[in-house]
Scaffold this motif. Structure first.
Motif, PDB file in Angstrom:
ATOM      1  N   PRO A   2       0.839  -1.205   0.000  1.00 50.70           N
ATOM      2  CA  PRO A   2       0.000   0.000   0.000  1.00 50.70           C
ATOM      3  C   PRO A   2       0.874   1.256   0.000  1.00 50.70           C
ATOM      4  O   PRO A   2       1.606   1.510   0.954  1.00 50.70           O
ATOM      5  CB  PRO A   2      -0.805  -0.122   1.293  1.00 50.70           C
ATOM      6  N   VAL A   3       0.814   2.021  -1.080  1.00 51.71           N
ATOM      7  CA  VAL A   3       1.673   3.201  -1.238  1.00 51.71           C
ATOM      8  C   VAL A   3       0.845   4.364  -1.766  1.00 51.71           C
ATOM      9  O   VAL A   3      -0.021   4.176  -2.630  1.00 51.71           O
ATOM     10  CB  VAL A   3       2.841   2.919  -2.204  1.00 51.71           C
ATOM     11  N   ALA A   4       1.123   5.548  -1.252  1.00 49.27           N
ATOM     12  CA  ALA A   4       0.511   6.772  -1.759  1.00 49.27           C
ATOM     13  C   ALA A   4       1.592   7.841  -1.853  1.00 49.27           C
ATOM     14  O   ALA A   4       2.643   7.736  -1.218  1.00 49.27           O
ATOM     15  CB  ALA A   4      -0.623   7.244  -0.851  1.00 49.27           C
ATOM     16  N   VAL A   5       1.323   8.861  -2.663  1.00 45.49           N
ATOM     17  CA  VAL A   5       2.236   9.998  -2.786  1.00 45.49           C
ATOM     18  C   VAL A   5       1.476  11.263  -2.410  1.00 45.49           C
ATOM     19  O   VAL A   5       0.368  11.501  -2.903  1.00 45.49           O
ATOM     20  CB  VAL A   5       2.797  10.123  -4.216  1.00 45.49           C
ATOM     21  N   PHE A   6       2.075  12.041  -1.526  1.00 37.48           N
ATOM     22  CA  PHE A   6       1.492  13.306  -1.084  1.00 37.48           C
ATOM     23  C   PHE A   6       2.409  14.448  -1.487  1.00 37.48           C
ATOM     24  O   PHE A   6       3.640  14.300  -1.522  1.00 37.48           O
ATOM     25  CB  PHE A   6       1.329  13.321   0.442  1.00 37.48           C
ATOM     26  N   ALA A   7       1.824  15.599  -1.797  1.00 37.84           N
ATOM     27  CA  ALA A   7       2.604  16.805  -2.080  1.00 37.84           C
ATOM     28  C   ALA A   7       3.122  17.386  -0.766  1.00 37.84           C
ATOM     29  O   ALA A   7       2.837  16.880   0.322  1.00 37.84           O
ATOM     30  CB  ALA A   7       1.741  17.815  -2.827  1.00 37.84           C
ATOM     31  N   ALA A   8       3.873  18.479  -0.871  1.00 32.30           N
ATOM     32  CA  ALA A   8       4.482  19.079   0.312  1.00 32.30           C
ATOM     33  C   ALA A   8       3.459  19.509   1.354  1.00 32.30           C
ATOM     34  O   ALA A   8       3.738  19.522   2.554  1.00 32.30           O
ATOM     35  CB  ALA A   8       5.346  20.272  -0.098  1.00 32.30           C
TER      36      ALA A   8
ATOM     37  N   SER B  46      -2.843  -3.571  12.008  1.00 32.14           N
ATOM     38  CA  SER B  46      -1.807  -2.640  12.449  1.00 32.14           C
ATOM     39  C   SER B  46      -0.673  -2.627  11.435  1.00 32.14           C
ATOM     40  O   SER B  46      -0.193  -3.684  11.009  1.00 32.14           O
ATOM     41  CB  SER B  46      -1.273  -3.043  13.828  1.00 32.14           C
ATOM     42  N   VAL B  47      -0.260  -1.433  11.052  1.00 40.05           N
ATOM     43  CA  VAL B  47       0.774  -1.285  10.023  1.00 40.05           C
ATOM     44  C   VAL B  47       1.796  -0.252  10.470  1.00 40.05           C
ATOM     45  O   VAL B  47       1.503   0.641  11.268  1.00 40.05           O
ATOM     46  CB  VAL B  47       0.168  -0.863   8.670  1.00 40.05           C
ATOM     47  N   ASP B  48       3.000  -0.386   9.927  1.00 36.20           N
ATOM     48  CA  ASP B  48       4.028   0.636  10.091  1.00 36.20           C
ATOM     49  C   ASP B  48       3.965   1.568   8.889  1.00 36.20           C
ATOM     50  O   ASP B  48       3.861   1.123   7.750  1.00 36.20           O
ATOM     51  CB  ASP B  48       5.414  -0.004  10.182  1.00 36.20           C
ATOM     52  N   CYS B  49       4.052   2.847   9.165  1.00 29.43           N
ATOM     53  CA  CYS B  49       3.992   3.870   8.116  1.00 29.43           C
ATOM     54  C   CYS B  49       5.362   4.521   7.981  1.00 29.43           C
ATOM     55  O   CYS B  49       5.888   5.074   8.946  1.00 29.43           O
ATOM     56  CB  CYS B  49       2.939   4.919   8.472  1.00 29.43           C
ATOM     57  N   ASP B  50       5.940   4.432   6.792  1.00 34.11           N
ATOM     58  CA  ASP B  50       7.234   5.065   6.522  1.00 34.11           C
ATOM     59  C   ASP B  50       7.064   6.129   5.447  1.00 34.11           C
ATOM     60  O   ASP B  50       6.363   5.917   4.450  1.00 34.11           O
ATOM     61  CB  ASP B  50       8.251   4.021   6.069  1.00 34.11           C
ATOM     62  N   VAL B  51       7.720   7.263   5.660  1.00 32.78           N
ATOM     63  CA  VAL B  51       7.610   8.403   4.747  1.00 32.78           C
ATOM     64  C   VAL B  51       8.974   8.694   4.147  1.00 32.78           C
ATOM     65  O   VAL B  51       9.935   8.959   4.876  1.00 32.78           O
ATOM     66  CB  VAL B  51       7.085   9.657   5.471  1.00 32.78           C
ATOM     67  N   LEU B  52       9.062   8.636   2.821  1.00 37.77           N
ATOM     68  CA  LEU B  52      10.292   8.957   2.098  1.00 37.77           C
ATOM     69  C   LEU B  52      10.048  10.249   1.331  1.00 37.77           C
ATOM     70  O   LEU B  52       9.149  10.308   0.489  1.00 37.77           O
ATOM     71  CB  LEU B  52      10.657   7.826   1.134  1.00 37.77           C
ATOM     72  N   THR B  53      10.840  11.290   1.622  1.00 31.64           N
ATOM     73  CA  THR B  53      10.626  12.610   1.019  1.00 31.64           C
ATOM     74  C   THR B  53      11.669  12.885  -0.051  1.00 31.64           C
ATOM     75  O   THR B  53      12.869  12.739   0.194  1.00 31.64           O
ATOM     76  CB  THR B  53      10.680  13.708   2.087  1.00 31.64           C
ATOM     77  N   ASP B  54      11.200  13.269  -1.226  1.00 32.59           N
ATOM     78  CA  ASP B  54      12.102  13.648  -2.309  1.00 32.59           C
ATOM     79  C   ASP B  54      12.614  15.058  -2.068  1.00 32.59           C
ATOM     80  O   ASP B  54      11.825  16.002  -1.925  1.00 32.59           O
ATOM     81  CB  ASP B  54      11.360  13.573  -3.651  1.00 32.59           C
ATOM     82  N   GLY B  55      13.931  15.215  -2.016  1.00 35.84           N
ATOM     83  CA  GLY B  55      14.510  16.503  -1.673  1.00 35.84           C
ATOM     84  C   GLY B  55      14.254  17.588  -2.697  1.00 35.84           C
ATOM     85  O   GLY B  55      14.200  18.767  -2.353  1.00 35.84           O
TER      86      GLY B  55
ATOM     87  N   ASP C  47       9.859  17.782  -2.662  1.00 32.20           N
ATOM     88  CA  ASP C  47       9.158  17.628  -1.383  1.00 32.20           C
ATOM     89  C   ASP C  47       7.951  16.700  -1.499  1.00 32.20           C
ATOM     90  O   ASP C  47       7.089  16.674  -0.607  1.00 32.20           O
ATOM     91  CB  ASP C  47       8.729  18.972  -0.800  1.00 32.20           C
ATOM     92  N   LEU C  48       7.857  15.949  -2.596  1.00 29.97           N
ATOM     93  CA  LEU C  48       6.846  14.896  -2.672  1.00 29.97           C
ATOM     94  C   LEU C  48       7.185  13.810  -1.663  1.00 29.97           C
ATOM     95  O   LEU C  48       8.354  13.489  -1.436  1.00 29.97           O
ATOM     96  CB  LEU C  48       6.799  14.287  -4.075  1.00 29.97           C
ATOM     97  N   LYS C  49       6.146  13.228  -1.059  1.00 30.44           N
ATOM     98  CA  LYS C  49       6.345  12.233  -0.013  1.00 30.44           C
ATOM     99  C   LYS C  49       5.762  10.895  -0.446  1.00 30.44           C
ATOM    100  O   LYS C  49       4.571  10.795  -0.741  1.00 30.44           O
ATOM    101  CB  LYS C  49       5.683  12.699   1.285  1.00 30.44           C
ATOM    102  N   ILE C  50       6.594   9.884  -0.499  1.00 32.04           N
ATOM    103  CA  ILE C  50       6.143   8.514  -0.737  1.00 32.04           C
ATOM    104  C   ILE C  50       5.828   7.903   0.621  1.00 32.04           C
ATOM    105  O   ILE C  50       6.705   7.794   1.483  1.00 32.04           O
ATOM    106  CB  ILE C  50       7.211   7.685  -1.458  1.00 32.04           C
ATOM    107  N   VAL C  51       4.572   7.536   0.825  1.00 32.83           N
ATOM    108  CA  VAL C  51       4.135   6.979   2.106  1.00 32.83           C
ATOM    109  C   VAL C  51       3.778   5.517   1.888  1.00 32.83           C
ATOM    110  O   VAL C  51       2.884   5.198   1.095  1.00 32.83           O
ATOM    111  CB  VAL C  51       2.926   7.755   2.660  1.00 32.83           C
ATOM    112  N   ALA C  52       4.494   4.643   2.574  1.00 25.09           N
ATOM    113  CA  ALA C  52       4.302   3.198   2.404  1.00 25.09           C
ATOM    114  C   ALA C  52       3.880   2.562   3.723  1.00 25.09           C
ATOM    115  O   ALA C  52       4.322   2.977   4.801  1.00 25.09           O
ATOM    116  CB  ALA C  52       5.589   2.556   1.898  1.00 25.09           C
ATOM    117  N   TYR C  53       3.019   1.550   3.614  1.00 26.03           N
ATOM    118  CA  TYR C  53       2.490   0.860   4.791  1.00 26.03           C
ATOM    119  C   TYR C  53       2.847  -0.612   4.709  1.00 26.03           C
ATOM    120  O   TYR C  53       2.543  -1.289   3.719  1.00 26.03           O
ATOM    121  CB  TYR C  53       0.970   1.032   4.879  1.00 26.03           C
ATOM    122  N   THR C  54       3.487  -1.112   5.754  1.00 23.10           N
ATOM    123  CA  THR C  54       3.899  -2.517   5.789  1.00 23.10           C
ATOM    124  C   THR C  54       3.540  -3.129   7.129  1.00 23.10           C
ATOM    125  O   THR C  54       3.329  -2.421   8.119  1.00 23.10           O
ATOM    126  CB  THR C  54       5.415  -2.651   5.563  1.00 23.10           C
ATOM    127  N   ALA C  55       3.478  -4.461   7.148  1.00 23.09           N
ATOM    128  CA  ALA C  55       3.222  -5.206   8.382  1.00 23.09           C
ATOM    129  C   ALA C  55       4.396  -6.142   8.638  1.00 23.09           C
ATOM    130  O   ALA C  55       5.182  -6.452   7.736  1.00 23.09           O
ATOM    131  CB  ALA C  55       1.921  -5.993   8.268  1.00 23.09           C
TER     132      ALA C  55
END
Length: 289
Positions: free
Chosen positions: A122-128, A246-255, A258-266
């Motif tokens: 499960p992955v989404a991309v958010f703007a700044a 229950s999932v862990d949420c990790d956010v990877l930000t493109d420098g 400033d787009l953010k890749i948000v991934a959810y894993t178990a």
């Protein structure tokens, strides 16, 4: 040597180093066997940047010439500098780095290639400003189909800090952070960083103004003036078909954007991982951009 002269010398040596590393082929110039070094000649860089050769010589020799922001920007483009190098060059010249005027919603091709490799997660991309701009079917299966609400309403800040005028919800079912206050503080701190980077973007300023005026909790966090990045946390999703997961949420930000890749894993092998797989199977949601 005074401080100003030292800065001029550093600017000059940096320009020479970056000129020497840039090959003629990289900028579409013919290769000349008579070249004594593989980099660009001064006259070539001067032409690419729209400067006189004499002016470039004075810059590289560390004379106090105080280049303008426009000149520094032209040199950065001609030298094919990365965003970090561009900002460094501006600081060496004593002018502020250029500010991006608008939040970026467009996903670069390289990021799209990376996202295509994460289709089982499960992955989404958010703007700044935490506006949802992309998601995959697994994300929609876990959180609900965002197309059920309007585009402007697909914003995490609006979800976490609603005001009276908000109509929709980003997700279709409850999402419960393990530490809601810490997660919300981090979200506000990240938004403050975005507001500083995009000071002229009306979407960011409007979002902040509406939350400060209409949500006392947001206003209190905003008054704290914390600045930071929203990195990761743990959440529980109450899914209508699979129950609580229950999932862990990790956010990877493109420098750069400033787009953010948000991934959810178990946790591998856990019941939560099995539930994530089940959610993907029973959902027929498609990906959107």
């Amino acid at each position: 040597m005074n401080k100003g002269h030292a800065v001029d010398k550093q600017l000059g040596s940096t320009l020479r180093a970056w000129r020497d590393r840039l090959s003629p082929e990289a900028v579409g110039l013919p290769v000349d066997r008579a070249r004594r070094s593989p980099g660009l000649r001064r006259e070539e860089l001067a032409e690419l940047a729209g400067l006189s050769v004499d002016y470039l010589v004075r810059l590289e020799q560390g004379r106090s010439v105080s280049p303008s922001q426009q000149v520094v920007g032209s040199l950065a483009r001609a030298l094919r500098l990365s965003p970090d190098e561009r900002d460094h060059l501006h600081r060496l010249a004593g002018v502020g780095p250029p500010q991006d005027q608008r939040v970026v919603d467009d996903i670069p091709p390289s990021m799209r290639r990376l996202l295509s490799l994460l289709d089982s997660t499960p992955v989404a991309v958010f703007a700044a400003d935490w506006q949802l701009v992309w998601w995959n079917p697994r994300w929609a299966a876990l959180f609900g189909d965002p197309t059920r609400i309007g585009v402007e309403e697909r914003n995490l800040v609006r979800l976490r800090f609603p005001v009276a005028s908000d109509r929709g919800r980003l997700t279709s079912w409850p999402v419960i952070p393990v530490n809601a206050e810490a997660a919300d503080r981090a979200l506000v701190a990240d938004l403050r960083r975005a507001a500083a980077r995009f000071p002229d973007d009306p979407r960011v300023s409007g979002l902040v103004a509406s939350r400060v005026a209409g949500n006392p909790r947001f206003a209190a966090f905003w008054a704290g003036a914390a600045v930071g990045r929203h990195a990761e946390d743990r959440k529980t999703i109450r899914h209508p078909d699979i129950g609580e997961v229950s999932v862990d949420c990790d956010v990877l930000t493109d420098g750069d954007t400033d787009l953010k890749i948000v991934a959810y894993t178990a946790v591998p092998g856990s019941e939560d991982e099995s539930k994530l797989e089940l959610a993907g199977i029973i959902s027929s949601s498609g990906s959107h951009a």
